[in-house]
Scaffold this motif. Structure first.
Motif, PDB file in Angstrom:
ATOM      1  N   CYS A 159       0.802  -1.191   0.089  1.00  0.00           N
ATOM      2  CA  CYS A 159      -0.018   0.067  -0.104  1.00  0.00           C
ATOM      3  C   CYS A 159       0.939   1.179   0.130  1.00  0.00           C
ATOM      4  N   ALA A 160       2.189   1.087   0.369  1.00  0.00           N
ATOM      5  CA  ALA A 160       3.034   2.378   0.439  1.00  0.00           C
ATOM      6  C   ALA A 160       3.643   2.371  -1.096  1.00  0.00           C
ATOM      7  N   GLY A 161       3.343   1.470  -1.894  1.00  0.00           N
ATOM      8  CA  GLY A 161       4.156   1.510  -3.210  1.00  0.00           C
ATOM      9  C   GLY A 161       3.458   2.610  -4.194  1.00  0.00           C
ATOM     10  N   PRO A 162       2.023   2.951  -4.092  1.00  0.00           N
ATOM     11  CA  PRO A 162       1.767   3.924  -4.987  1.00  0.00           C
ATOM     12  C   PRO A 162       1.953   5.299  -4.286  1.00  0.00           C
ATOM     13  N   ALA A 163       2.305   5.455  -3.025  1.00  0.00           N
ATOM     14  CA  ALA A 163       2.582   6.641  -2.623  1.00  0.00           C
ATOM     15  C   ALA A 163       4.120   7.050  -2.711  1.00  0.00           C
ATOM     16  N   TYR A 164       4.975   5.684  -3.040  1.00  0.00           N
ATOM     17  CA  TYR A 164       6.220   6.008  -3.258  1.00  0.00           C
ATOM     18  C   TYR A 164       6.320   6.345  -4.787  1.00  0.00           C
ATOM     19  N   GLY A 165       5.652   5.766  -5.842  1.00  0.00           N
ATOM     20  CA  GLY A 165       5.351   6.113  -7.166  1.00  0.00           C
ATOM     21  C   GLY A 165       5.063   7.713  -7.290  1.00  0.00           C
ATOM     22  N   LYS A 166       4.131   8.150  -6.353  1.00  0.00           N
ATOM     23  CA  LYS A 166       3.777   9.449  -6.524  1.00  0.00           C
ATOM     24  C   LYS A 166       5.035  10.458  -6.445  1.00  0.00           C
ATOM     25  N   PHE A 167       5.474  10.111  -5.165  1.00  0.00           N
ATOM     26  CA  PHE A 167       6.617  10.864  -4.655  1.00  0.00           C
ATOM     27  C   PHE A 167       7.800  10.834  -5.687  1.00  0.00           C
ATOM     28  N   TYR A 168       8.157   9.419  -6.120  1.00  0.00           N
ATOM     29  CA  TYR A 168       9.193   9.671  -7.463  1.00  0.00           C
ATOM     30  C   TYR A 168       8.976  10.216  -8.392  1.00  0.00           C
ATOM     31  N   CYS A 169       7.677  10.482  -8.871  1.00  0.00           N
ATOM     32  CA  CYS A 169       7.263  11.080 -10.207  1.00  0.00           C
ATOM     33  C   CYS A 169       7.185  12.499  -9.962  1.00  0.00           C
TER      34      CYS A 169
END
Length: 183
Positions: A159-169
């Protein structure tokens, strides 16, 4: 004896190896009697009694269900119960994982010690709670809960994966699909 003289071992009496038994003979060894157990009486179901009209048993001859061993005790959970237990643990764990990553990514201080400590506490509490629950025997729902607790860290990371993707993008120059998947 002088150094040049050799001891003649051929003329000595031969001895056998000795292994001490430490048996003083005080306690008598009693052989257990072998008793063959009686086979359990076949458990009759309600449909067996009705389907055989030739049987005429009086109520006194029907074996009591209290005397029969319990064989219908299930040591498993149904698949839908297991899924419900997993969801009951994974949904809060996913929220915790996403919240901890959000805290880590939006923390303006240089030192992220507090966030990392809370993550460590979450991992340790999940693992220890899962291991403690796994020690309970003959409770299949508790065993399912133990599996869910041990895998709660996995759910938090997913569940933290999409938050990391948004942070990275947000912080990279690469194009992202839907704002979360870099390609």
């Amino acid at each position: 004896m002088a150094e040049t003289e050799r001891l003649d071992t051929e003329s000595m009496p031969l001895t056998e190896r000795y292994t001490p038994t430490f048996d003083t003979g005080v306690h008598q060894k009693v052989e257990p009697e072998l008793i063959e157990p009686e086979p359990p009486a076949p458990r009759r179901r309600w449909w067996h009694r009705r389907s055989d009209p030739a049987r005429t048993e009086s109520p006194a001859e029907v074996p009591s269900t209290d005397d029969l061993p319990v064989t219908d005790h299930h040591h498993y959970v149904k698949w839908w119960q297991f899924i419900l237990v997993l969801l009951a643990v994974w949904i809060p764990a996913g929220g915790i994982g996403a919240g901890l990553f959000y805290w880590w990514s939006h923390d303006s201080s240089r030192h992220k010690t507090a966030v990392v400590f809370v993550v460590l506490v979450f991992v340790v509490v999940s693992a220890v709670a899962g291991l403690m629950l796994a020690m309970v025997s003959d409770r299949p729902l508790v065993s399912a809960l133990a599996i869910a607790m041990i895998s709660a860290v996995f759910a938090a990371v997913v569940c933290a994966g999409p938050a990391y993707g948004k942070f990275y993008c947000e912080h990279s120059q690469r194009p992202c699909l839907m704002g979360v998947l870099p390609h």
